[in-house]
Design a protein around this motif. Structure first.
Motif, PDB file in Angstrom:
ATOM      1  N   THR A  26      48.968  43.894  47.413  1.00 57.43           N
ATOM      2  CA  THR A  26      49.247  45.129  46.681  1.00 57.43           C
ATOM      3  C   THR A  26      50.599  45.675  47.127  1.00 57.43           C
ATOM      4  O   THR A  26      50.814  45.879  48.328  1.00 57.43           O
ATOM      5  CB  THR A  26      48.153  46.186  46.963  1.00 57.43           C
ATOM      6  N   PRO A  27      51.507  45.916  46.180  1.00 59.97           N
ATOM      7  CA  PRO A  27      52.802  46.473  46.567  1.00 59.97           C
ATOM      8  C   PRO A  27      52.646  47.836  47.252  1.00 59.97           C
ATOM      9  O   PRO A  27      51.810  48.651  46.848  1.00 59.97           O
ATOM     10  CB  PRO A  27      53.537  46.629  45.232  1.00 59.97           C
ATOM     11  N   LYS A  30      52.824  50.746  45.002  1.00 57.82           N
ATOM     12  CA  LYS A  30      51.916  50.637  43.862  1.00 57.82           C
ATOM     13  C   LYS A  30      52.646  50.851  42.527  1.00 57.82           C
ATOM     14  O   LYS A  30      52.098  51.373  41.568  1.00 57.82           O
ATOM     15  CB  LYS A  30      50.739  51.592  44.003  1.00 57.82           C
ATOM     16  N   ALA A  32      55.107  49.051  39.436  1.00 54.22           N
ATOM     17  CA  ALA A  32      55.603  47.858  38.744  1.00 54.22           C
ATOM     18  C   ALA A  32      56.832  48.284  37.949  1.00 54.22           C
ATOM     19  O   ALA A  32      56.810  49.308  37.257  1.00 54.22           O
ATOM     20  CB  ALA A  32      54.540  47.276  37.824  1.00 54.22           C
ATOM     21  N   HIS A  55      56.236  45.420  42.345  1.00 54.82           N
ATOM     22  CA  HIS A  55      56.312  44.274  41.441  1.00 54.82           C
ATOM     23  C   HIS A  55      57.518  44.488  40.548  1.00 54.82           C
ATOM     24  O   HIS A  55      57.709  45.579  40.017  1.00 54.82           O
ATOM     25  CB  HIS A  55      55.063  44.177  40.569  1.00 54.82           C
ATOM     26  N   LEU A  57      59.237  42.883  37.196  1.00 56.21           N
ATOM     27  CA  LEU A  57      59.087  41.976  36.057  1.00 56.21           C
ATOM     28  C   LEU A  57      60.410  41.956  35.315  1.00 56.21           C
ATOM     29  O   LEU A  57      60.891  43.011  34.881  1.00 56.21           O
ATOM     30  CB  LEU A  57      57.979  42.457  35.116  1.00 56.21           C
ATOM     31  N   SER A  71      51.352  40.792  32.233  1.00 62.21           N
ATOM     32  CA  SER A  71      51.668  40.859  33.661  1.00 62.21           C
ATOM     33  C   SER A  71      51.351  42.233  34.243  1.00 62.21           C
ATOM     34  O   SER A  71      50.862  42.342  35.380  1.00 62.21           O
ATOM     35  CB  SER A  71      53.142  40.521  33.891  1.00 62.21           C
ATOM     36  N   LEU A  72      51.619  43.294  33.482  1.00 65.83           N
ATOM     37  CA  LEU A  72      51.321  44.640  33.963  1.00 65.83           C
ATOM     38  C   LEU A  72      49.812  44.860  34.112  1.00 65.83           C
ATOM     39  O   LEU A  72      49.374  45.514  35.057  1.00 65.83           O
ATOM     40  CB  LEU A  72      51.915  45.692  33.023  1.00 65.83           C
ATOM     41  N   SER A  75      48.941  43.186  37.218  1.00 65.48           N
ATOM     42  CA  SER A  75      49.505  43.978  38.303  1.00 65.48           C
ATOM     43  C   SER A  75      48.629  45.194  38.601  1.00 65.48           C
ATOM     44  O   SER A  75      48.361  45.507  39.771  1.00 65.48           O
ATOM     45  CB  SER A  75      50.923  44.428  37.920  1.00 65.48           C
ATOM     46  N   GLN A  76      48.168  45.853  37.548  1.00 65.47           N
ATOM     47  CA  GLN A  76      47.363  47.054  37.750  1.00 65.47           C
ATOM     48  C   GLN A  76      45.898  46.741  38.067  1.00 65.47           C
ATOM     49  O   GLN A  76      45.343  47.281  39.025  1.00 65.47           O
ATOM     50  CB  GLN A  76      47.426  47.945  36.498  1.00 65.47           C
ATOM     51  N   LEU A  79      45.940  43.736  41.138  1.00 67.82           N
ATOM     52  CA  LEU A  79      46.807  43.795  42.312  1.00 67.82           C
ATOM     53  C   LEU A  79      47.168  45.210  42.753  1.00 67.82           C
ATOM     54  O   LEU A  79      48.006  45.388  43.628  1.00 67.82           O
ATOM     55  CB  LEU A  79      48.070  42.965  42.051  1.00 67.82           C
ATOM     56  N   THR A  81      48.611  48.115  41.353  1.00 70.52           N
ATOM     57  CA  THR A  81      49.679  49.050  40.992  1.00 70.52           C
ATOM     58  C   THR A  81      49.119  50.124  40.065  1.00 70.52           C
ATOM     59  O   THR A  81      48.117  49.927  39.372  1.00 70.52           O
ATOM     60  CB  THR A  81      50.890  48.358  40.331  1.00 70.52           C
TER      61      THR A  81
END
Length: 165
Positions: A26-27, A30, A32, A55, A57, A71-72, A75-76, A79, A81
């Protein structure tokens, strides 16, 4: 000789700086960021990001496409975000052509039909940021309470100007 062999040499030095830390998936912020592939936009230092912070992109024009939304969502939902930033820039290559002309050029060069492809050119980066923010807000796969911000990076100065959608 290709650049790749030079990059591998540089990577050896990078490995020494990187160390053996294991960052979480996890970034840290959080966030992207959707942005352009332009080599003049070095997102991490421009936003004060370190390894593992966000993240990022990237695609031509930094446009919100179906694949960016895919991808978002990962990501959310997978992962961690919870915020999105759309960052376009001045003097973008996507400002240098029109869809129909580019499609025709490609069809002539490669003898392949391209009329069904939208290369998402734009004339004004602030307007394209607003358009992409609206596309994200309209997506049923992006939570309604997700903060979405945008800005335009100036490739000559490095300054980011916020854009209100």
């Amino acid at each position: 000789m290709t650049y790749f062999s030079n990059f591998l040499k540089a990577n050896e030095a990078y490995v020494d700086l990187h160390g053996t830390q294991h960052l979480p998936i996890t970034p840290k912020t959080k966030v992207a960021i959707v942005t352009c592939m332009d080599s003049r936009l070095h997102v991490a230092p421009a936003l004060g990001l370190a390894l593992g912070d966000a993240h990022i992109l990237r695609n031509a024009g930094g446009r919100v496409t179906d694949d960016v939304i895919r991808s978002l969502v990962i990501s959310q939902q997978q992962l961690g975000t919870s915020e999105i930033i759309v960052l376009h820039h001045t003097d973008c290559g996507a400002q240098k052509f029109h869809n129909a002309d580019f499609q025709k050029e490609l069809e002539n060069r490669f003898s392949v039909a391209t009329r069904h492809l939208d290369f998402l050119p734009f004339s004004d980066p602030a307007s394209s940021v607003i358009e992409d923010i609206h596309k994200l807000k309209a997506s049923p796969l992006i939570p309604d309470d997700c903060p979405i911000s945008g800005g335009v990076y100036d490739v000559d100065t490095g300054l980011i100007t916020p854009v209100e959608a």
